[in-house]
Design a protein around this motif. Structure first.
Motif, mmCIF file in Angstrom:
data_model
loop_
_atom_site.group_PDB
_atom_site.id
_atom_site.type_symbol
_atom_site.label_atom_id
_atom_site.label_comp_id
_atom_site.label_asym_id
_atom_site.label_seq_id
_atom_site.Cartn_x
_atom_site.Cartn_y
_atom_site.Cartn_z
ATOM 1 N N LEU A 1 0.825 -1.157 0.098
ATOM 2 C CA LEU A 1 0.025 -0.024 -0.026
ATOM 3 C C LEU A 1 0.751 1.254 -0.032
ATOM 4 N N TYR A 2 2.054 1.276 0.756
ATOM 5 C CA TYR A 2 2.495 2.480 0.954
ATOM 6 C C TYR A 2 3.849 2.518 0.265
ATOM 7 N N LEU A 3 4.787 1.709 -0.114
ATOM 8 C CA LEU A 3 5.716 1.591 -0.806
ATOM 9 C C LEU A 3 5.874 1.344 -2.291
ATOM 10 N N MET A 4 4.929 0.354 -2.745
ATOM 11 C CA MET A 4 5.158 0.005 -4.027
ATOM 12 C C MET A 4 4.653 0.920 -5.134
ATOM 13 N N PRO A 5 3.930 2.041 -4.873
ATOM 14 C CA PRO A 5 4.027 3.053 -5.837
ATOM 15 C C PRO A 5 5.232 3.763 -6.189
ATOM 16 N N TYR A 6 5.910 3.985 -5.188
ATOM 17 C CA TYR A 6 7.228 4.656 -5.282
ATOM 18 C C TYR A 6 8.093 3.613 -5.983
ATOM 19 N N ILE A 7 8.128 2.491 -5.868
ATOM 20 C CA ILE A 7 9.057 1.497 -6.245
ATOM 21 C C ILE A 7 8.714 1.358 -7.742
ATOM 22 N N ARG A 8 7.270 1.326 -8.123
ATOM 23 C CA ARG A 8 6.803 1.309 -9.507
ATOM 24 C C ARG A 8 7.159 2.415 -10.235
ATOM 25 N N ARG A 9 7.284 3.715 -9.694
ATOM 26 C CA ARG A 9 7.430 4.775 -10.323
ATOM 27 C C ARG A 9 9.150 4.713 -10.716
ATOM 28 N N ASP A 10 9.748 4.323 -9.813
ATOM 29 C CA ASP A 10 11.538 4.133 -9.927
ATOM 30 C C ASP A 10 11.569 3.307 -10.928
ATOM 31 N N LEU B 1 -10.108 10.192 -28.802
ATOM 32 C CA LEU B 1 -8.926 10.153 -28.245
ATOM 33 C C LEU B 1 -8.880 9.240 -27.128
ATOM 34 N N PRO B 2 -7.881 8.462 -26.837
ATOM 35 C CA PRO B 2 -7.814 7.494 -25.869
ATOM 36 C C PRO B 2 -8.002 7.826 -24.356
ATOM 37 N N VAL B 3 -8.469 7.101 -23.418
ATOM 38 C CA VAL B 3 -8.551 7.553 -22.089
ATOM 39 C C VAL B 3 -7.245 7.789 -21.483
ATOM 40 N N ILE B 4 -6.980 8.768 -20.518
ATOM 41 C CA ILE B 4 -5.536 8.823 -19.856
ATOM 42 C C ILE B 4 -5.791 9.253 -18.375
ATOM 43 N N VAL B 5 -5.221 8.470 -17.489
ATOM 44 C CA VAL B 5 -5.426 8.985 -16.062
ATOM 45 C C VAL B 5 -4.146 9.694 -15.787
ATOM 46 N N VAL B 6 -4.299 11.007 -15.238
ATOM 47 C CA VAL B 6 -3.146 11.819 -14.929
ATOM 48 C C VAL B 6 -2.984 11.944 -13.524
ATOM 49 N N ASP B 7 -1.837 11.247 -12.764
ATOM 50 C CA ASP B 7 -1.560 11.364 -11.591
ATOM 51 C C ASP B 7 -0.151 11.796 -11.153
ATOM 52 N N ASP B 8 0.101 11.468 -9.963
ATOM 53 C CA ASP B 8 1.482 11.979 -9.597
ATOM 54 C C ASP B 8 2.863 11.508 -10.267
ATOM 55 N N ALA B 9 2.542 10.163 -10.744
ATOM 56 C CA ALA B 9 3.801 9.564 -11.567
ATOM 57 C C ALA B 9 3.590 9.840 -13.091
ATOM 58 N N THR B 10 2.366 10.355 -13.767
ATOM 59 C CA THR B 10 2.381 10.618 -15.080
ATOM 60 C C THR B 10 3.699 11.450 -15.588
ATOM 61 N N GLU B 11 4.040 12.450 -14.990
ATOM 62 C CA GLU B 11 5.130 13.210 -15.634
ATOM 63 C C GLU B 11 6.436 12.647 -15.746
ATOM 64 N N SER B 12 6.753 11.680 -14.595
ATOM 65 C CA SER B 12 7.935 11.077 -14.714
ATOM 66 C C SER B 12 8.068 10.014 -15.746
ATOM 67 N N MET B 13 6.808 9.389 -15.592
ATOM 68 C CA MET B 13 6.489 8.036 -16.733
ATOM 69 C C MET B 13 6.908 8.598 -17.909
ATOM 70 N N PHE B 14 6.158 9.587 -18.626
ATOM 71 C CA PHE B 14 6.330 10.164 -19.893
ATOM 72 C C PHE B 14 7.378 10.887 -20.431
ATOM 73 N N LEU B 15 8.330 11.200 -19.465
ATOM 74 C CA LEU B 15 9.436 11.993 -19.556
ATOM 75 C C LEU B 15 10.551 10.807 -19.794
ATOM 76 N N ASN B 16 10.324 9.695 -19.246
ATOM 77 C CA ASN B 16 11.197 8.726 -19.372
ATOM 78 C C ASN B 16 11.027 7.861 -20.589
ATOM 79 N N LEU B 17 9.731 7.824 -21.184
ATOM 80 C CA LEU B 17 9.277 6.973 -22.309
ATOM 81 C C LEU B 17 9.757 7.942 -23.402
#
Length: 461
Positions: A156-165, A290-306
């Motif tokens: 619940l508390y750590l996996m979101p940060y690990i997923r982003r990394d 247009l496709p549906v997109i969910v914008v959350d706190d990890a979206t920016e980092s994810m797209f920049l790395n892609l």
């Protein structure tokens, strides 16, 4: 003397120079890159892991050292569960160690020259990543119920940060590492898509893709999941449509389309695409899908790395970059985000519409649309639709008179006054054409009208 050493070195390198086919194979192996300063400086935090390091680039960073203890514990649990000695895993990866090293560009000599240390890193980080991925489907029961990582609490508390990394370009492990670990663990009983499916369930649990083919690392798997199972074929070899480190944008301004609000004023309506693929963007009959997109706190980092991955990995494609470029064109302000949100295209999980608009505008810095992208065709169709006289007149009318409530009231008042003026004019001239003509002053002196005889009314004698 120094000049002579350099000349000798060049001559030696020239003798050792390999042919083009060998160079091609070497370049194909590279898939994990260091993001240069000219790119990273735009948003440094987006490329630096905050919770855990994978691979050599960020190993040993002070703020990440706390996770090393958890990695070692995960390795022990992994080995105990599969009941295989670590020697088997070490020997298996040693067979492909050069290919693993070639995946990194660049690779520090401390890792390049020390093979045992490099393999130790691959096994330690690889086993930890596998344990993390498996938490997506179930909680591993051989960990303590209050384990800080592998428990419901950690999930619940750590996996979101690990997923982003795990979705950062500099923080990748070659998927070949995971494949070898799984094969040794299961005596090569797992299918080739097993690791891909693990990654997919962890990073994109709602995506259903049956076959992804050969993937390079976690970021590559996630990218393919965003594009869907059947990406559009490339008709011609791609020409690079990016930018240099000087930030020069090669986009053609004449092909840019207007913001979503302006498109709406021109009569274009927005609807959800049939699929969630970021390539599924189309325009027909005045409807932009247009496709549906969910914008959350990890979206920016994810797209920049892609975007960075597509920029540096030759042959990866330009689909994600083109999508971001397209979305930036139609999103200029909070009004555009609100319009797309009302059409159920953008799901805002970060707060204000203004923040979402700012996010897309920042993502598109120093990028351009691929000349071979299918979105260029969509842009041309949308622009052509907006240039039609009726649509231009409609857009100008709405933009001039219906943007401001006072302008709307003024227009209504003007129309009302115009209607009253017309009514008054009609009321004035109507009697002139419909009144009976006035009696003649000589009416009494005129002879009586002759009586017309009729067989039904004979004259009296």
């Amino acid at each position: 003397m120094e000049e002579m050493k350099w000349v000798i070195q060049v001559n030696d390198d020239l003798k050792k120079m390999v042919d083009t086919s060998t160079e091609t194979e070497q370049w194909k192996r590279r898939s994990i890159y260091k993001v240069p300063a000219c790119v990273a400086d735009l948003n440094t935090k987006a490329y630096i892991p905050q919770a855990v390091s994978f691979g050599p680039y960020h190993h040993g960073k002070k703020h990440l050292n706390q996770m090393e203890e958890h990695k070692h514990r995960a390795l022990l649990h992994f080995l105990k569960r599969c009941r295989k000695p670590i020697d088997l895993f070490f020997n298996s990866l040693a067979q492909v160690v050069q290919e693993l090293k070639d995946s990194y560009e660049p690779l520090d000599p401390m890792w390049k020259d020390d093979t045992p240390r490099f393999l130790q890193l691959m096994i330690l980080d690889g086993c930890f990543m596998l344990e993390i991925l498996r938490t997506a489907t179930s909680i591993l029961d051989d960990y303590a119920p209050n384990d800080p990582i592998f428990s419901n609490h950690g999930k619940l508390y750590l996996m979101p940060y690990i997923r982003r990394d795990m979705l950062m370009l500099e923080n990748q492990l070659p998927i070949l590492v995971l494949d070898h670990l799984v094969h040794v663990e299961n005596n090569e009983a797992k299918d080739k898509e097993f690791v891909n499916k693990l990654i997919l369930q962890f990073c994109s649990p709602n995506t259903r893709i049956s076959k992804m083919g050969k993937c390079l690392h976690v970021l590559d798997v996630h990218r393919k999941s965003l594009l869907g199972e059947n990406p559009r074929p490339k008709t011609r070899p791609r020409k690079w449509a990016g930018v240099s480190c000087t930030g020069v944008n090669h986009a053609n301004g004449d092909e840019l389309i207007r913001s979503a609000t302006e498109l709406y004023e021109a009569g274009i309506r927005f609807k959800k695409s049939a699929s969630e693929s970021l390539e599924d963007i189309s325009f027909t009959g005045g409807v932009l899908r247009l496709p549906v997109i969910v914008v959350d706190d990890a979206t920016e980092s994810m797209f920049l790395n892609l975007i960075a991955f597509e920029r540096f990995h030759v042959g990866a494609g330009n689909e994600i970059t083109s999508y971001i470029f397209f979305m930036d064109n139609i999103i200029d302000s909070a009004k555009d985000v609100a319009l797309l949100h009302s059409s159920r295209i953008i799901q805002n999980a970060i707060g204000s519409d203004k923040a979402v608009a700012k996010l897309f505008n920042s993502l598109s810095k120093d990028i351009a649309l691929d000349p071979e992208s299918s979105l260029r065709v969509v842009q041309k169709r949308v622009s052509g639709y907006c240039k039609k006289p009726w649509n231009q007149w409609r857009a100008n009318l709405i933009h001039t008179y219906f943007r401001n409530p006072w302008a709307i009231l003024s227009l209504i008042a003007a129309i009302f006054l115009f209607a009253i003026t017309i009514a008054q004019t009609i009321y004035t001239i109507y009697p002139y054409y419909h009144e009976s003509p006035p009696s003649s002053p000589y009416h009494d002196f005129l002879p009586p009208s002759p009586v017309v005889s009729s067989k039904h009314n004979p004259p009296h004698h």
